[in-house]
Design a protein around this motif. Structure first.
Motif, PDB file in Angstrom:
ATOM      1  N   ALA A   1      -6.626  -2.010  13.723  1.00 11.20           N
ATOM      2  CA  ALA A   1      -5.585  -1.205  14.379  1.00 11.20           C
ATOM      3  C   ALA A   1      -5.601   0.236  13.897  1.00 11.20           C
ATOM      4  O   ALA A   1      -4.820   1.063  14.388  1.00 11.20           O
ATOM      5  CB  ALA A   1      -4.215  -1.825  14.128  1.00 11.20           C
ATOM      6  N   GLY A   2      -6.467   0.557  12.938  1.00  9.08           N
ATOM      7  CA  GLY A   2      -6.551   1.931  12.444  1.00  9.08           C
ATOM      8  C   GLY A   2      -5.478   2.302  11.457  1.00  9.08           C
ATOM      9  O   GLY A   2      -5.266   3.482  11.182  1.00  9.08           O
ATOM     10  N   GLU A   3      -4.786   1.299  10.872  1.00  9.87           N
ATOM     11  CA  GLU A   3      -3.730   1.577   9.902  1.00  9.87           C
ATOM     12  C   GLU A   3      -4.232   1.593   8.469  1.00  9.87           C
ATOM     13  O   GLU A   3      -3.648   2.253   7.610  1.00  9.87           O
ATOM     14  CB  GLU A   3      -2.614   0.537  10.023  1.00  9.87           C
ATOM     15  N   VAL A   4      -5.287   0.846   8.199  1.00  9.75           N
ATOM     16  CA  VAL A   4      -5.807   0.715   6.840  1.00  9.75           C
ATOM     17  C   VAL A   4      -7.296   0.999   6.862  1.00  9.75           C
ATOM     18  O   VAL A   4      -7.998   0.639   7.821  1.00  9.75           O
ATOM     19  CB  VAL A   4      -5.534  -0.704   6.278  1.00  9.75           C
ATOM     20  N   THR A   5      -7.792   1.644   5.821  1.00 10.22           N
ATOM     21  CA  THR A   5      -9.212   1.920   5.708  1.00 10.22           C
ATOM     22  C   THR A   5      -9.687   1.607   4.292  1.00 10.22           C
ATOM     23  O   THR A   5      -8.871   1.317   3.403  1.00 10.22           O
ATOM     24  CB  THR A   5      -9.528   3.380   6.060  1.00 10.22           C
ATOM     25  N   ASN A   6     -10.981   1.685   4.091  1.00  9.66           N
ATOM     26  CA  ASN A   6     -11.587   1.396   2.798  1.00  9.66           C
ATOM     27  C   ASN A   6     -12.491   2.559   2.420  1.00  9.66           C
ATOM     28  O   ASN A   6     -13.020   3.245   3.297  1.00  9.66           O
ATOM     29  CB  ASN A   6     -12.400   0.097   2.885  1.00  9.66           C
ATOM     30  N   ASP A   7     -12.684   2.768   1.120  1.00  8.48           N
ATOM     31  CA  ASP A   7     -13.552   3.862   0.701  1.00  8.48           C
ATOM     32  C   ASP A   7     -15.022   3.459   0.671  1.00  8.48           C
ATOM     33  O   ASP A   7     -15.864   4.207   0.172  1.00  8.48           O
ATOM     34  CB  ASP A   7     -13.131   4.404  -0.668  1.00  8.48           C
ATOM     35  N   ARG A  62     -11.703  -0.564  -2.256  1.00 11.72           N
ATOM     36  CA  ARG A  62     -10.332  -0.084  -2.431  1.00 11.72           C
ATOM     37  C   ARG A  62      -9.746   0.248  -1.067  1.00 11.72           C
ATOM     38  O   ARG A  62     -10.315   1.034  -0.302  1.00 11.72           O
ATOM     39  CB  ARG A  62     -10.327   1.146  -3.339  1.00 11.72           C
ATOM     40  N   TRP A  63      -8.590  -0.347  -0.779  1.00 11.03           N
ATOM     41  CA  TRP A  63      -7.941  -0.210   0.530  1.00 11.03           C
ATOM     42  C   TRP A  63      -6.782   0.781   0.435  1.00 11.03           C
ATOM     43  O   TRP A  63      -6.087   0.841  -0.583  1.00 11.03           O
ATOM     44  CB  TRP A  63      -7.433  -1.557   1.022  1.00 11.03           C
ATOM     45  N   SER A  64      -6.564   1.517   1.506  1.00  2.94           N
ATOM     46  CA  SER A  64      -5.470   2.489   1.518  1.00  2.94           C
ATOM     47  C   SER A  64      -4.971   2.677   2.941  1.00  2.94           C
ATOM     48  O   SER A  64      -5.668   2.365   3.924  1.00  2.94           O
ATOM     49  CB  SER A  64      -5.931   3.832   0.944  1.00  2.94           C
ATOM     50  N   LEU A  65      -3.751   3.185   3.050  1.00  2.00           N
ATOM     51  CA  LEU A  65      -3.177   3.476   4.363  1.00  2.00           C
ATOM     52  C   LEU A  65      -3.805   4.737   4.946  1.00  2.00           C
ATOM     53  O   LEU A  65      -4.151   5.677   4.229  1.00  2.00           O
ATOM     54  CB  LEU A  65      -1.669   3.659   4.250  1.00  2.00           C
ATOM     55  N   VAL A  66      -3.915   4.752   6.266  1.00  2.00           N
ATOM     56  CA  VAL A  66      -4.492   5.900   6.954  1.00  2.00           C
ATOM     57  C   VAL A  66      -3.451   7.000   7.156  1.00  2.00           C
ATOM     58  O   VAL A  66      -3.778   8.187   7.140  1.00  2.00           O
ATOM     59  CB  VAL A  66      -5.087   5.465   8.309  1.00  2.00           C
ATOM     60  N   ALA A  67      -2.182   6.621   7.318  1.00  2.00           N
ATOM     61  CA  ALA A  67      -1.137   7.601   7.664  1.00  2.00           C
ATOM     62  C   ALA A  67      -1.101   8.799   6.730  1.00  2.00           C
ATOM     63  O   ALA A  67      -1.010   9.953   7.197  1.00  2.00           O
ATOM     64  CB  ALA A  67       0.221   6.896   7.707  1.00  2.00           C
ATOM     65  N   PRO A  68      -1.172   8.635   5.399  1.00  2.00           N
ATOM     66  CA  PRO A  68      -1.142   9.828   4.533  1.00  2.00           C
ATOM     67  C   PRO A  68      -2.342  10.765   4.746  1.00  2.00           C
ATOM     68  O   PRO A  68      -2.237  11.965   4.487  1.00  2.00           O
ATOM     69  CB  PRO A  68      -1.166   9.235   3.115  1.00  2.00           C
ATOM     70  N   LEU A  89       0.820  -1.207   0.000  1.00  2.00           N
ATOM     71  CA  LEU A  89       0.000   0.000   0.000  1.00  2.00           C
ATOM     72  C   LEU A  89       0.854   1.257   0.000  1.00  2.00           C
ATOM     73  O   LEU A  89       0.442   2.298  -0.528  1.00  2.00           O
ATOM     74  CB  LEU A  89      -0.942  -0.005   1.208  1.00  2.00           C
ATOM     75  N   THR A  90       2.053   1.169   0.575  1.00  2.00           N
ATOM     76  CA  THR A  90       2.973   2.311   0.541  1.00  2.00           C
ATOM     77  C   THR A  90       3.483   2.547  -0.876  1.00  2.00           C
ATOM     78  O   THR A  90       3.580   3.690  -1.342  1.00  2.00           O
ATOM     79  CB  THR A  90       4.149   2.079   1.495  1.00  2.00           C
ATOM     80  N   ASP A  91       3.822   1.463  -1.563  1.00  2.00           N
ATOM     81  CA  ASP A  91       4.385   1.571  -2.909  1.00  2.00           C
ATOM     82  C   ASP A  91       3.327   1.898  -3.956  1.00  2.00           C
ATOM     83  O   ASP A  91       3.547   2.731  -4.839  1.00  2.00           O
ATOM     84  CB  ASP A  91       5.097   0.272  -3.287  1.00  2.00           C
ATOM     85  N   ARG A  92       2.175   1.214  -3.874  1.00  2.00           N
ATOM     86  CA  ARG A  92       1.165   1.335  -4.921  1.00  2.00           C
ATOM     87  C   ARG A  92       0.074   2.350  -4.600  1.00  2.00           C
ATOM     88  O   ARG A  92      -0.665   2.781  -5.487  1.00  2.00           O
ATOM     89  CB  ARG A  92       0.507  -0.024  -5.179  1.00  2.00           C
ATOM     90  N   GLY A  93      -0.079   2.692  -3.338  1.00  4.62           N
ATOM     91  CA  GLY A  93      -1.201   3.541  -2.956  1.00  4.62           C
ATOM     92  C   GLY A  93      -2.458   2.714  -2.806  1.00  4.62           C
ATOM     93  O   GLY A  93      -2.412   1.507  -2.536  1.00  4.62           O
ATOM     94  N   ALA A  94      -3.609   3.342  -2.946  1.00  2.00           N
ATOM     95  CA  ALA A  94      -4.879   2.639  -2.785  1.00  2.00           C
ATOM     96  C   ALA A  94      -4.952   1.458  -3.746  1.00  2.00           C
ATOM     97  O   ALA A  94      -4.658   1.588  -4.938  1.00  2.00           O
ATOM     98  CB  ALA A  94      -6.035   3.595  -3.033  1.00  2.00           C
TER      99      ALA A  94
END
Length: 581
Positions: A315-321, A363-369, A282-287
């Protein structure tokens, strides 16, 4: 006479009538004569009036107003002084509340422009402030800085005493109204308003769309929340798992996510090779979609990858749209791998991709950004304090402790004090039995007062109907802000439990997982809870309600409670009393 002389030094100039008002016994005339004879006070003409001043101020009035002073005063009292008009106006400001420019103009009989210029000079020296201080004012006013601080302190003290502390049931009544329970609001706007109150609260996922939102929005439609999520307006984050098929989630408006999410205690991050692989992808590819996430570890099964993915979600690291995968997990679809996940066969011709499990859809993405740019500590504390006030209306130490805020109540206390000084928040002892440091929005204080005043006029025949809320609902204060009423069991704010309340009083607690019913003292007086439980089935919110235990014991066939339940349709079942649709 000595005290009257001190008054003249502090106030400046007084007529004989004004001096008489400040003295007891009608001795002002004699004391003024005595001070004049001793040359400690002199009589001069100001604005066509005869006034008395302290001899030490003779030069100021002569140089500022052109007043004639008597001869024979010591030279120290007649030497020229710097900025005499500014000094007289500052003394006037120190002994008056907020005033208009026209007030000292009349007092000293001077041109308006000259007084306005001197007041502006005092403002530039930060000895006066200008603003709108009095209600229903028609022009900007001047006020001395220390006088303004004193007025603010006294105003806040008066506001704190304005509302007498209410009892616990009044707070529970207020919270239900504050959250709009029950509600006639409908549609997307109602969802937005509701999320404005609930955002940031850790809500049990299984109750979000079955109990919490339907209680606040009549005819709630999941598609409304989906629309907000898929458009990017709302973001949901995991806040810890509860077993294998449930957990807590927090909803945020995207633009407020950075300042609100950074104020909460983080959930422990999961560790493992698959977790790291998903993070790196997810860091490399994004969502990314499920098929792309699946490729992060080709050797793992769908079930193993899905488990690792949801560890990161809770854990609040990944979310979905979308909320679709969350609904699948709650419904149990996340536990059952699809037929496609049980085999590694190639997809049929004409099929572009292999369908993944429902719990991995979207679609999954990291929360940190989404938390960048990282706001300042002050901005985080300020936004969090306002959000807590918006959710609770009346904010107490106990309410903050249940929110999981980093640093607890002390982290927001300083911000709340500043907001109080600005007039945005009021502090007082609003609810008896709770901590002394309680803060409230001004509108909430008025509503709390109306709830308290209306409580005595409520009669059983006109009392509002009982409401059913999840035990974990922020609008349900018992077991959190307030202690549970006396009972024969151990009620808790647990998943699957509900509380039936009427007029702010908890009547019963029912755990649908253990089929355990606990009654509180008021349940024997107000039996509206019986109809409320039956309405769960009759309104289609539950397929059945089964009661196997009553106050810690096996439910019997007879007794006040079983007989009341049977009157609304409950019948004897294999293990207790049951009502089915």
């Amino acid at each position: 006479a000595d005290e009257l002389h001190d008054v003249l030094r502090r106030v400046g100039d007084l007529t004989a009538a004004e001096a008489d008002v400040r003295c007891e016994g009608g001795e002002a005339t004699a004391w003024l004569a005595e001070l004049t004879a001793q040359r400690r006070a002199v009589s001069i003409s100001v604005a066509d009036e005869q006034r008395f001043i302290a001899s030490e101020d003779a030069a100021r009035y002569r140089d500022a107003l052109g007043s004639a002073i008597p001869i024979g005063l010591p030279m120290a009292f007649t030497d020229p002084v710097a900025r005499p008009l500014e000094e007289l106006l500052w003394r006037y400001a120190r002994t008056h509340g907020p005033f208009l420019t026209s007030d000292p103009v009349r007092r000293f009989g001077l041109p308006h422009e000259r007084v306005a210029g001197a007041l502006a000079a005092l403002e530039s020296d930060e000895r006066l402030v200008i603003g709108e201080f009095r209600p229903e004012g028609i022009a900007r006013e001047w006020c001395e800085v220390d006088v303004l601080r004193q007025l603010r302190r006294r105003s806040l003290a008066s506001l704190r005493k304005e509302v007498e502390p209410v009892e616990a049931d009044a707070l529970a009544r207020f919270l239900a109204l504050w959250h709009g329970i029950p509600s006639d609001r409908r549609g997307l706007e109602a969802v937005v308003d509701t999320l404005g109150v609930l955002q940031g609260a850790a809500l049990v996922a299984s109750t979000l769309e079955s109990e919490i939102l339907p209680a606040r929005i009549r005819g709630y439609r999941p598609s409304d929340l989906d629309e907000l999520c898929t458009s990017g307006e709302v973001v949901w984050l995991g806040a810890g798992s509860i077993g294998s098929g449930d957990g807590r989630v927090r909803l945020y408006f995207a633009d407020q996510l950075p300042v609100l999410a950074n104020a909460l205690e983080p959930v422990e991050a999961p560790s493992g090779e698959r977790h790291d692989a998903i993070r790196q992808l997810l860091t490399d590819r994004g969502a990314s979609f499920w098929g792309q996430i699946r490729a992060a570890d080709p050797a793992a099964t769908d079930t193993e990858m899905l488990t690792a993915l949801w560890d990161l979600v809770w854990a609040g690291e990944v979310t979905n749209d979308s909320l679709a995968p969350l609904r699948s997990v709650i419904a149990g679809a996340g536990k059952r791998p699809s037929a496609a996940s049980k085999q590694r066969a190639r997809p049929r011709p004409g099929r572009l991709t292999r369908l993944g499990p429902p719990a991995g859809a979207g679609r999954w993405s990291l929360v940190a950004p989404l938390l960048l740019p990282r706001p300042t500590t002050t901005a985080v504390a300020h936004a969090n304090a306002l959000q807590l006030l918006e959710r609770h209306g009346v904010l107490t130490r106990e309410a903050v402790a249940a929110e999981g805020v980093v640093g607890g109540f002390s982290a927001v206390y300083g911000v709340l004090k500043v907001l109080e000084e600005r007039g945005q928040v009021r502090r007082g002892y609003f609810v008896s039995g709770l901590g002394a440091a309680q803060f409230s929005l001004p509108g909430a204080v008025d509503r709390l007062r109306s709830v308290r005043e209306g409580a005595d006029s409520l009669h059983p025949e006109v009392a509002p109907p009982a409401i059913v809320v999840a035990a974990t609902d922020p609008a349900q204060p018992y077991g959190g802000t307030l202690p549970w009423p006396e009972n024969a069991g151990r009620p808790a704010r647990s998943v699957g439990a509900i509380v039936v309340m009427s007029n702010g009083q908890a009547l019963v607690w029912f755990d649908r997982r253990s089929n355990h019913l606990l009654t509180f003292p008021n349940a024997a007086i107000d039996e509206s809870w019986v109809d409320a439980l039956a309405a769960l089935v009759k309104d289609g919110r539950a397929r059945a309600v089964e009661i196997r235990k009553l106050n810690g014991e096996a439910v019997g066939a007879t007794g006040p409670v079983p007989e009341a339940l049977k009157r609304v349709g409950f019948v004897d079942g294999y293990r207790g009393l049951v009502l089915r649709s």
